[in-house]
Write an enzyme that holds these catalytic residues in place. Structure first.
Site, PDB file in Angstrom:
ATOM      1  N   CYS A 295       0.842  -1.185   0.000  1.00 59.89           N
ATOM      2  CA  CYS A 295       0.000   0.000   0.000  1.00 59.89           C
ATOM      3  C   CYS A 295       0.881   1.240   0.000  1.00 59.89           C
ATOM      4  CB  CYS A 295      -0.938   0.094   1.218  1.00 59.89           C
ATOM      5  SG  CYS A 295      -2.007  -1.309   1.421  1.00 59.89           S
TER       6      CYS A 295
ATOM      7  N   ARG B 127       3.175   0.049  -5.264  1.00 57.21           N
ATOM      8  CA  ARG B 127       3.064  -0.548  -3.932  1.00 57.21           C
ATOM      9  C   ARG B 127       1.759  -1.315  -3.744  1.00 57.21           C
ATOM     10  NH1 ARG B 127       6.923   2.230  -0.569  1.00 57.21           N
ATOM     11  NH2 ARG B 127       6.001   1.293   1.265  1.00 57.21           N
TER      12      ARG B 127
ATOM     13  N   TRP C 164      -2.902  -2.666  -1.561  1.00 59.00           N
ATOM     14  CA  TRP C 164      -2.572  -4.072  -1.820  1.00 59.00           C
ATOM     15  C   TRP C 164      -3.282  -4.836  -0.711  1.00 59.00           C
ATOM     16  CZ3 TRP C 164       0.115  -7.945   0.902  1.00 59.00           C
ATOM     17  CH2 TRP C 164       0.426  -9.088   0.126  1.00 59.00           C
TER      18      TRP C 164
ATOM     19  N   ASN D 226      -0.918   2.030   5.884  1.00 57.28           N
ATOM     20  CA  ASN D 226      -0.073   0.985   5.287  1.00 57.28           C
ATOM     21  C   ASN D 226       0.475   0.136   6.428  1.00 57.28           C
ATOM     22  OD1 ASN D 226       1.749  -0.549   3.763  1.00 57.28           O
ATOM     23  ND2 ASN D 226       3.373   0.945   4.075  1.00 57.28           N
ATOM     24  N   GLY D 227       0.262  -1.182   6.348  1.00 59.95           N
ATOM     25  CA  GLY D 227       0.768  -2.068   7.398  1.00 59.95           C
ATOM     26  C   GLY D 227      -0.321  -3.014   7.862  1.00 59.95           C
TER      27      GLY D 227
ATOM     28  N   GLU E 238      16.393 -17.543 -10.041  1.00 57.99           N
ATOM     29  CA  GLU E 238      15.962 -16.198 -10.429  1.00 57.99           C
ATOM     30  C   GLU E 238      15.167 -16.243 -11.747  1.00 57.99           C
ATOM     31  OE1 GLU E 238      15.533 -13.653  -8.945  1.00 57.99           O
ATOM     32  OE2 GLU E 238      15.399 -12.063 -10.424  1.00 57.99           O
TER      33      GLU E 238
ATOM     34  N   LYS F 117      11.239 -15.042 -12.125  1.00 64.32           N
ATOM     35  CA  LYS F 117      10.807 -14.038 -13.122  1.00 64.32           C
ATOM     36  C   LYS F 117       9.632 -14.559 -13.925  1.00 64.32           C
ATOM     37  CE  LYS F 117      12.178 -11.424 -11.836  1.00 64.32           C
ATOM     38  NZ  LYS F 117      13.068 -11.047 -10.810  1.00 64.32           N
TER      39      LYS F 117
ATOM     40  N   GLU G 206       6.216 -15.034 -11.862  1.00 64.22           N
ATOM     41  CA  GLU G 206       5.527 -13.870 -11.309  1.00 64.22           C
ATOM     42  C   GLU G 206       4.877 -12.992 -12.374  1.00 64.22           C
ATOM     43  OE1 GLU G 206       7.800 -10.895  -9.109  1.00 64.22           O
ATOM     44  OE2 GLU G 206       9.566 -11.313 -10.306  1.00 64.22           O
TER      45      GLU G 206
ATOM     46  N   HIS H  53      16.149 -37.392  -8.908  1.00 65.58           N
ATOM     47  CA  HIS H  53      15.696 -37.826  -7.583  1.00 65.58           C
ATOM     48  C   HIS H  53      14.230 -37.479  -7.337  1.00 65.58           C
ATOM     49  CE1 HIS H  53      19.727 -39.044  -6.542  1.00 65.58           C
ATOM     50  NE2 HIS H  53      20.172 -37.887  -6.999  1.00 65.58           N
TER      51      HIS H  53
ATOM     52  N   LYS I 150       5.358  -4.075  -5.571  1.00 61.18           N
ATOM     53  CA  LYS I 150       6.806  -3.914  -5.683  1.00 61.18           C
ATOM     54  C   LYS I 150       7.482  -3.972  -4.317  1.00 61.18           C
ATOM     55  CE  LYS I 150      10.605  -2.780  -7.920  1.00 61.18           C
ATOM     56  NZ  LYS I 150      11.257  -3.909  -8.613  1.00 61.18           N
TER      57      LYS I 150
HETATM   58  O1  M6R Z   1      12.782  -4.510  -2.328  1.00 67.78           O
HETATM   59  P1  M6R Z   1      13.317  -5.889  -2.062  1.00 67.78           P
HETATM   60  O2  M6R Z   1      14.550  -6.176  -2.847  1.00 67.78           O
HETATM   61  O3  M6R Z   1      13.543  -6.134  -0.595  1.00 67.78           O
HETATM   62  O4  M6R Z   1      12.190  -6.864  -2.525  1.00 67.78           O
HETATM   63  C1  M6R Z   1      12.315  -8.242  -2.298  1.00 67.78           C
HETATM   64  C2  M6R Z   1      11.277  -9.036  -3.061  1.00 67.78           C
HETATM   65  O5  M6R Z   1       9.997  -8.674  -2.663  1.00 67.78           O
HETATM   66  C3  M6R Z   1      11.395  -8.811  -4.571  1.00 67.78           C
HETATM   67  O6  M6R Z   1      12.663  -9.128  -5.033  1.00 67.78           O
HETATM   68  C4  M6R Z   1      10.375  -9.682  -5.324  1.00 67.78           C
HETATM   69  O7  M6R Z   1      10.690 -11.028  -5.170  1.00 67.78           O
HETATM   70  C5  M6R Z   1      10.329  -9.290  -6.797  1.00 67.78           C
HETATM   71  N1  M6R Z   1       8.968  -9.180  -7.232  1.00 67.78           N
HETATM   72  C6  M6R Z   1      11.019 -10.269  -7.682  1.00 67.78           C
HETATM   73  O8  M6R Z   1      11.004  -9.878  -9.008  1.00 67.78           O
END
Ligand code: M6R
Length: 592
Positions: A2, A26, A72, A98-99, A470, A474, A477, A493, A587
């Site tokens: 948020c 956010r 969010w 927010n929180g 990684e 990507k 998500e 395995h 984000k």
């Molecule tokens: O701002 P941060 O690097 O702490 O964020 C960590 C994760 O939330 C962030 O990397 C998330 O996994 C991304 N959406 C990945 O692309």
């Protein structure tokens, strides 16, 4: 997550909407504003993006006191009723939050017994009613009393009809105050207000703020005045810098950012840790979430080749609740692009409480994490707006490698020749990144072929395993295709049982010495009908391949991930996904 915002000053409605556009990264489930007009609070909200909110706000709405929110969803579905701002039953208080208010059910029960009617399923609405309950004649006293009732993590901006001020309370969720000639800003994002404010203060936990026409006052939860340090705001890029998708723009910036990361590291003084501290280390934790964790996983794998200290990657939320030995010989490198991730900040607090050394590696100057850590280093990736992190990962990797190499150098386990070789390899990275990006037409074609896969598996050994993690993150998500990463040797395995037509396996191999091993995995997979795409500086007969530029093994992961970022991007585009704002995500994850 948020985004919250408040402005006291002329033209506050337009500014708030502009701020909410910036803060949309956010959370983008719903949005709303509350503007004070002729002593009344006028609230406008809508489900969905800011464009929809703007369409319900009267174009001539004018106010010098407005608060706003992008949501969010945590408590309650995505709906109009659960959209912020929330107002008290008597319409005298409006709040954006927010929180998470952890004790909201208990508060709700007490208020309900007194006859309060709730209109949402959120924890946040409770705050508006608690404020009304505490208000007698003085808003500041009501705000302080409310702050003392709340448990959890929160930054809350409050508008009221009782006076002409804005108020805020903050504990464990980010909040900054910005000062400009136009007015005063309250916001969850320092970059957002830095576009207008000349001075910025990062508000510490357990602070109450009162903003009036006469200025800004800060109080602790006992109502005692506290002084706040302001610093000069640093102007940052805005989201108007692109006309296409942020994700593609951010991937295309990787070569330039790789040029800046090394110079930035040395301009800031390098490692920034005294030799005695490096010598006393017994273990190093690499702590982060998501992509940030993957960068720690990768750097740890590379650095084990030259380090005599245990380097242990740990997911931040696991560190918080798990049992990880931590003492004066422990260095915790806390990695976070935003510097606002709640899990990573909580982990930093735990490390510090147990006597460990906290070291932040972040992209965001003056973020909350910087204030929690003893040492700080920046990754110089520039503003990253797409939810899927790309260029920050490449820059995190380089910064982490420089840090771990400098520690090994101080401890005498990396001699100057090997150290210099590593630096030379880092210097060559921008050019290799350019070559990797030049292959994007081929990667796009391959993405079109994998977009209908029933599942995609990413495999690799040692350093390539973290690159696989990684790449897989990507893809899942932003395309919503099911994907998983495995150490290549683990396939037989268990996961081999899933190989069949319709499944794609991305096999990563940056080490030419492991070519025969990966060729064996490819045969096992294709024999079961699944399709393989290799990502390597060589090809393997019988399967498609993305050819990587030759790189030293220590930095190969910085380049190998680029085709995987592009592959995810093009697959998601082909599926018509909103690549910058994927469903259910935000984000910056500022709740645990
Ligand atoms: O701002 P941060 O690097 O702490 O964020 C960590 C994760 O939330 C962030 O990397 C998330 O996994 C991304 N959406 C990945 O692309």
């Amino acid at each position: 997550m948020c985004g919250i915002f408040g402005m006291l000053g002329g033209g506050s409605v337009g500014r708030t909407v502009e701020a909410l556009r910036y803060l949309e990264y956010r959370g983008y489930d719903s949005a709303g504003i509350a503007a004070s007009v002729n002593g009344k609070l006028r609230v406008y909200k809508s489900v969905g993006r800011i464009d929809r909110l703007q369409s319900v706000i009267p174009p001539d709405l004018d106010s010098d006191r407005t608060i706003g929110h992008t949501r969010w969803a945590t408590h309650g579905a995505v709906s109009y009723d659960n959209a912020h701002p929330f107002v008290s039953s008597d319409n005298s208080f409006a709040v954006v939050h927010n929180g998470i208010i952890e004790n909201y059910l208990a508060l709700k029960k007490q208020l309900s017994l007194r006859g309060t009617v709730f209109t949402s399923q959120t924890d946040s609405e409770t705050v508006a009613h608690v404020l009304q309950h505490h208000y007698k004649t003085d808003v500041l006293q009501a705000v302080i009393a409310t702050a003392n009732c709340l448990a959890g993590a929160y930054a809350i901006v409050i508008s009221t009809t009782h006076d002409g001020n804005l108020y805020a309370i903050k504990d464990k969720s980010p909040l900054v105050v910005g000062l400009s000639d136009d007015g005063v800003y309250l916001c969850s994002d320092v970059r957002c207000v830095s576009r207008w404010a000349s001075k910025v203060a990062v508000v510490p936990d357990k602070t109450v703020i009162a903003v009036s026409a006469n200025g800004v006052e800060f109080y602790d939860y006992d109502g005692k005045r506290v002084t706040m340090q302001y610093f000069d705001a640093e102007r940052s890029e805005t989201e108007t810098d692109t006309c296409g998708d942020f994700m593609l723009k951010e991937i295309s910036e990787i070569p330039d950012r790789l040029r800046q990361v090394t110079s930035g590291y040395y301009a800031d003084g390098g490692l920034g840790m005294p030799r005695e501290l490096a010598l006393q280390l017994r273990r190093i934790y690499m702590i982060g979430c998501g992509t940030a964790y993957n960068s720690g996983l990768h750097a740890a794998s590379v650095a084990r080749a030259f380090s005599d200290v245990d380097i242990i990657p740990v997911i931040a939320s696991e560190y918080i609740y798990g049992h990880y030995p931590t003492d004066a010989g422990t260095l915790a490198i806390l990695i976070s692009q935003s510097g606002e991730t709640a899990d990573t900040i909580r982990a930093a607090e735990k490390v510090a409480a147990q006597g460990g050394i906290t070291y932040a590696v972040t992209n965001t100057k003056s973020s909350s994490l910087c204030f929690k850590c003893r040492c700080v280093n920046y990754i110089y990736a520039g503003g990253e707006f797409a939810v899927a992190s790309t260029k920050a990962y490449n820059c995190q990797l380089v910064t982490l490698l420089l840090i771990l190499a400098d520690i090994a150098r101080l401890r005498g386990t990396l001699d100057s020749a090997r150290h210099q070789r590593l630096l030379d390899s880092v210097k060559a990275l921008p050019e290799s990144a350019e070559r990797a990006l030049a292959d994007s037409a081929r990667i796009k074609r391959l993405a079109l072929q994998i977009k209908d896969s029933s599942a995609v598996f990413y495999i690799g050994r040692v350093n390539d395993y973290s690159t696989a993690c990684e790449g897989s993150l990507k893809l899942k998500e932003i395309s919503y295709i099911h994907s998983e990463a495995y150490p290549a040797g683990e396939l037989k395995h268990g996961t081999l049982a899933l190989m069949e037509r319709g499944v794609t396996v991305i096999a990563i191999c940056t080490e030419p010495a492991l070519k025969q091993k990966i060729a064996a995995s490819v045969s096992e997979i294709t024999a079961r009908g699944a399709r393989v795409i290799t990502v390597a500086p060589f090809t393997i007969d019988g399967c498609d391949g993305i050819i990587l530029p030759q790189c030293d093994a220590s930095v190969g992961g910085v380049i190998a991930v680029i085709p995987l970022q592009l592959l995810a991007y093009y697959a998601a585009k082909a599926l018509n996904r909103d690549v910058d704002k994927p469903r259910n995500l935000a984000k910056s994850v500022t709740v645990e």
